[in-house]
Design a protein around this motif. Structure first.
Motif, PDB file in Angstrom:
ATOM      1  N   MET A   1       1.456  -6.162   8.322  1.00 34.03           N
ATOM      2  CA  MET A   1       2.441  -5.087   8.476  1.00 34.03           C
ATOM      3  C   MET A   1       2.292  -4.072   7.340  1.00 34.03           C
ATOM      4  SD  MET A   1       6.591  -5.416   8.845  1.00 34.03           S
ATOM      5  CE  MET A   1       7.614  -3.978   9.070  1.00 34.03           C
ATOM      6  N   ALA A   2       2.258  -2.779   7.686  1.00 31.21           N
ATOM      7  CA  ALA A   2       2.088  -1.734   6.677  1.00 31.21           C
ATOM      8  C   ALA A   2       3.259  -1.725   5.703  1.00 31.21           C
ATOM      9  CB  ALA A   2       1.958  -0.381   7.357  1.00 31.21           C
ATOM     10  N   LYS A   3       2.946  -1.482   4.454  1.00 25.69           N
ATOM     11  CA  LYS A   3       3.977  -1.446   3.419  1.00 25.69           C
ATOM     12  C   LYS A   3       4.800  -0.178   3.558  1.00 25.69           C
ATOM     13  CE  LYS A   3       4.536  -2.152  -1.564  1.00 25.69           C
ATOM     14  NZ  LYS A   3       5.322  -3.380  -1.419  1.00 25.69           N
ATOM     15  N   LYS A   4       6.108  -0.326   3.508  1.00 23.94           N
ATOM     16  CA  LYS A   4       7.014   0.808   3.610  1.00 23.94           C
ATOM     17  C   LYS A   4       7.230   1.430   2.238  1.00 23.94           C
ATOM     18  CE  LYS A   4       9.706  -1.271   7.394  1.00 23.94           C
ATOM     19  NZ  LYS A   4      11.071  -1.686   7.788  1.00 23.94           N
ATOM     20  N   ILE A   5       7.555   2.718   2.233  1.00 23.88           N
ATOM     21  CA  ILE A   5       7.773   3.409   0.975  1.00 23.88           C
ATOM     22  C   ILE A   5       8.972   2.838   0.226  1.00 23.88           C
ATOM     23  CG2 ILE A   5       9.271   5.249   1.901  1.00 23.88           C
ATOM     24  CD1 ILE A   5       7.690   7.180   0.037  1.00 23.88           C
ATOM     25  N   GLN A   6       9.931   2.276   0.947  1.00 24.49           N
ATOM     26  CA  GLN A   6      11.139   1.742   0.326  1.00 24.49           C
ATOM     27  C   GLN A   6      11.005   0.284  -0.091  1.00 24.49           C
ATOM     28  OE1 GLN A   6      10.854   2.703   3.501  1.00 24.49           O
ATOM     29  NE2 GLN A   6      12.135   1.527   4.906  1.00 24.49           N
ATOM     30  N   ASP A   7       9.855  -0.335   0.186  1.00 27.08           N
ATOM     31  CA  ASP A   7       9.667  -1.739  -0.191  1.00 27.08           C
ATOM     32  C   ASP A   7       9.609  -1.882  -1.710  1.00 27.08           C
ATOM     33  OD1 ASP A   7       9.661  -2.535   2.422  1.00 27.08           O
ATOM     34  OD2 ASP A   7       7.473  -2.709   2.592  1.00 27.08           O
ATOM     35  N   ASN A   8       9.929  -3.086  -2.179  1.00 26.40           N
ATOM     36  CA  ASN A   8       9.922  -3.348  -3.620  1.00 26.40           C
ATOM     37  C   ASN A   8       8.513  -3.182  -4.195  1.00 26.40           C
ATOM     38  OD1 ASN A   8      12.672  -3.939  -3.724  1.00 26.40           O
ATOM     39  ND2 ASN A   8      12.340  -6.096  -3.242  1.00 26.40           N
ATOM     40  N   ASN A   9       8.466  -2.642  -5.396  1.00 25.14           N
ATOM     41  CA  ASN A   9       7.212  -2.446  -6.103  1.00 25.14           C
ATOM     42  C   ASN A   9       7.437  -2.826  -7.559  1.00 25.14           C
ATOM     43  OD1 ASN A   9       5.308  -0.876  -7.878  1.00 25.14           O
ATOM     44  ND2 ASN A   9       4.477  -0.237  -5.904  1.00 25.14           N
ATOM     45  N   LEU A  10       6.687  -3.810  -8.056  1.00 30.03           N
ATOM     46  CA  LEU A  10       6.926  -4.349  -9.396  1.00 30.03           C
ATOM     47  C   LEU A  10       6.760  -3.281 -10.478  1.00 30.03           C
ATOM     48  CD1 LEU A  10       7.530  -6.724 -11.256  1.00 30.03           C
ATOM     49  CD2 LEU A  10       5.077  -7.274 -11.235  1.00 30.03           C
ATOM     50  N   LEU A  11       5.661  -2.513 -10.409  1.00 33.40           N
ATOM     51  CA  LEU A  11       5.414  -1.499 -11.428  1.00 33.40           C
ATOM     52  C   LEU A  11       6.515  -0.438 -11.412  1.00 33.40           C
ATOM     53  CD1 LEU A  11       3.611  -0.316 -13.625  1.00 33.40           C
ATOM     54  CD2 LEU A  11       2.279   0.837 -11.835  1.00 33.40           C
ATOM     55  N   TYR A  12       6.915  -0.013 -10.216  1.00 33.53           N
ATOM     56  CA  TYR A  12       8.002   0.971 -10.095  1.00 33.53           C
ATOM     57  C   TYR A  12       9.275   0.409 -10.722  1.00 33.53           C
ATOM     58  CZ  TYR A  12      11.345   4.188  -7.937  1.00 33.53           C
ATOM     59  OH  TYR A  12      12.361   5.105  -7.729  1.00 33.53           O
ATOM     60  N   SER A  13       9.575  -0.860 -10.453  1.00 35.70           N
ATOM     61  CA  SER A  13      10.796  -1.488 -10.979  1.00 35.70           C
ATOM     62  C   SER A  13      10.774  -1.577 -12.494  1.00 35.70           C
ATOM     63  CB  SER A  13      10.959  -2.892 -10.379  1.00 35.70           C
ATOM     64  OG  SER A  13      11.087  -2.820  -8.973  1.00 35.70           O
ATOM     65  N   ILE A  14       9.590  -1.687 -13.090  1.00 35.37           N
ATOM     66  CA  ILE A  14       9.475  -1.742 -14.548  1.00 35.37           C
ATOM     67  C   ILE A  14       9.690  -0.358 -15.158  1.00 35.37           C
ATOM     68  CG2 ILE A  14       7.851  -2.146 -16.449  1.00 35.37           C
ATOM     69  CD1 ILE A  14       6.591  -4.353 -14.701  1.00 35.37           C
ATOM     70  N   ILE A  15       9.103   0.664 -14.528  1.00 32.72           N
ATOM     71  CA  ILE A  15       9.164   2.025 -15.070  1.00 32.72           C
ATOM     72  C   ILE A  15      10.522   2.672 -14.844  1.00 32.72           C
ATOM     73  CG2 ILE A  15       8.188   4.355 -14.858  1.00 32.72           C
ATOM     74  CD1 ILE A  15       5.526   3.066 -14.164  1.00 32.72           C
ATOM     75  N   ARG A  16      11.173   2.344 -13.743  1.00 28.57           N
ATOM     76  CA  ARG A  16      12.405   3.029 -13.328  1.00 28.57           C
ATOM     77  C   ARG A  16      13.498   3.056 -14.407  1.00 28.57           C
ATOM     78  NH1 ARG A  16      16.047   3.321  -8.813  1.00 28.57           N
ATOM     79  NH2 ARG A  16      17.876   4.368  -9.685  1.00 28.57           N
ATOM     80  N   PRO A  17      13.846   1.930 -15.072  1.00 27.22           N
ATOM     81  CA  PRO A  17      14.905   1.998 -16.091  1.00 27.22           C
ATOM     82  C   PRO A  17      14.561   2.945 -17.244  1.00 27.22           C
ATOM     83  CG  PRO A  17      14.474  -0.275 -15.466  1.00 27.22           C
ATOM     84  CD  PRO A  17      13.391   0.542 -14.862  1.00 27.22           C
ATOM     85  N   TYR A  18      13.281   2.966 -17.623  1.00 28.11           N
ATOM     86  CA  TYR A  18      12.863   3.870 -18.701  1.00 28.11           C
ATOM     87  C   TYR A  18      12.980   5.324 -18.259  1.00 28.11           C
ATOM     88  CZ  TYR A  18       9.738   6.383 -21.865  1.00 28.11           C
ATOM     89  OH  TYR A  18       9.215   7.296 -22.739  1.00 28.11           O
ATOM     90  N   ALA A  19      12.585   5.615 -17.007  1.00 28.70           N
ATOM     91  CA  ALA A  19      12.711   6.977 -16.476  1.00 28.70           C
ATOM     92  C   ALA A  19      14.175   7.412 -16.445  1.00 28.70           C
ATOM     93  CB  ALA A  19      12.096   7.054 -15.090  1.00 28.70           C
TER      94      ALA A  19
END
Length: 429
Positions: A1-19
């Motif tokens: 199944m193709a990955k959705k843009i809203q699916d969880n992403n570990l790297l995004y989750s790490i960067i997001r609080p800093y952003a």
């Protein structure tokens, strides 16, 4: 199944609080209001005013820890590497007719993805004005957000209601880093109820009705000034009336709106007098700007007294400012160079944010290592705290000095102060 843009992403989750931290700390004061209006029983699509380039998305992202997906104009996705990064950042393209008929055909895929985001109850955020503009006003809204809302309602409106949430962003200054920012959520439009209770079957008519509703609701969340030929004069009056009054950003916005209402009422009752007043206000403003006097100084009855305490604070903070200038040179020198080359000065704050986001970790980590290698641990620990706040302090100190110099100039500009008193703004509004 193709990955959705809203699916969880570990790297995004790490960067997001800093952003989010960098976004919030880009403003001396950051407030969020109206989140109690957000419905909890359905899917939410957010319509936001667009006045300050990328920072609009960044400040909205920082309002909560919830998952968010944005839509942006399609032409910025032209380069594959940029498109790949934007997808990682959870941004979908939305093309307009100005991008060409072929490009608009790509909207089918984007809208399908957007509808899927809404179906998964992930917040979808759009800027329906279509382009940014540094004004306390609104352009006509494009139809993309309403296409998505109606498609979502058609596909799964029976499962749960679809809402469009109006969002207003208010900045203290569009061009100065470390100004103020307020994000204001308004009363949501229940699209499902609207469709179910409407006798209209023409989708184009329904979209126009929704567009009018959203435009009206966003306009009530900000300091809204009609975008006519007298906009600049009206905004100058609002600033001179309310720039230095105490209270939070929400209270200031309410005062601004009340002042605008009084200005509009005065113009309606005395059109000729209003035109004459606007001309005098703009004449005063041009002279004020020519003499490099801040609008904040005009509100002060004893500007020299205000300047004296600023001088004392500036002298105390001077060693820290010099040290901050040295250790943050790797950040501020590139940003100053880039800002000088900008054709659209609205990107100034985005450049400063980018400098902090990309380079401040290098300054902090490198500086901390140097401190602990050369000083006793207790001195190094204190230096680390000062280092952490140094980039923001560098900008705040310059703003302090700018206002200090402005206060001194205002204190000795008797003719200009007389011209200001002759406007009689406090009596009129």
């Amino acid at each position: 199944m193709a990955k959705k843009i809203q699916d969880n992403n570990l790297l995004y989750s790490i960067i997001r609080p800093y952003a989010d931290f960098c976004s919030r700390s880009s403003y001396r004061r950051f407030e969020v209001h109206g989140q109690e209006h957000l419905p909890k029983d359905g899917a939410l699509i957010y319509g936001i005013n667009h006045s300050n380039t990328l920072m609009d998305a960044m400040v909205v992202l920082a309002t909560s820890h919830h998952k968010k997906v944005f839509m942006a104009r399609g032409d910025i996705f032209a380069k594959p590497k940029v498109a790949e990064f934007l997808k990682f950042a959870r941004i979908l393209p939305l093309f307009r007719i100005r991008n060409g008929v072929a490009a608009v055909r790509n909207n089918t895929d984007s809208i399908e993805q957007a509808v899927d985001v809404v179906h998964d109850k992930v917040g979808l955020y759009l800027f329906p004005e279509g382009r940014h503009r540094t004004k306390h006003s609104l352009l006509q809204l494009s139809k993309g957000i309403f296409h998505i809302a109606l498609d979502s309602n058609r596909e799964f409106g029976k499962e749960h209601p679809i809402y469009i949430v109006p969002v207003g962003i208010e900045y203290g200054d569009y061009f100065r880093y470390r100004s103020t920012c307020m994000v204001h959520f308004g009363e949501a439009i229940n699209v499902t109820d609207f469709i179910n209770n409407s006798t209209e079957e023409n989708e184009a008519v329904l979209m126009n009705q929704l567009r009018e509703m959203l435009w009206e609701r966003i306009s009530k969340l900000i300091t809204f000034i009609p975008d006519d030929e007298d906009y600049d004069a009206k905004w100058e009056i609002v600033k001179m009336k309310n720039e230095k009054r105490v209270g939070g950003l929400y209270s200031k916005m309410l005062r601004n709106r009340a002042t605008v209402e009084r200005i509009e009422a005065y113009q309606e009752a005395h059109p000729e007098e209003a035109k004459n007043l606007y001309a005098k206000v703009m004449d005063f403003t041009q002279e004020r700007i020519r003499q490099k006097i801040s609008v904040t100084s005009t509100a002060k009855k004893r500007p020299l007294v205000n300047a004296i305490w600023k001088i004392l604070v500036a002298l105390i903070g001077l060693p820290y400012f010099i040290a901050s200038s040295v250790v943050n040179a790797i950040i501020w020198i590139p940003t100053v160079i880039i800002k000088a080359k900008l054709k659209d000065k609205a990107f100034s704050n985005t450049v400063c944010f980018g400098g902090k986001f990309l380079l401040s970790p290098l300054v902090f980590i490198g500086g901390t290592i140097a401190l602990f290698c050369t000083l006793p641990w207790y001195w190094a620990l204190g230096g680390m705290v000062l280092l952490f706040f140094s980039y923001d302090f560098w900008y705040d100190y310059q703003e302090l000095v700018r206002r200090m110099v402005s206060d001194i100039r205002w204190a000795f500009k008797g003719k200009l102060r007389k011209k200001y008193r002759e406007l009689k703004l406090n009596q009129l509004f």
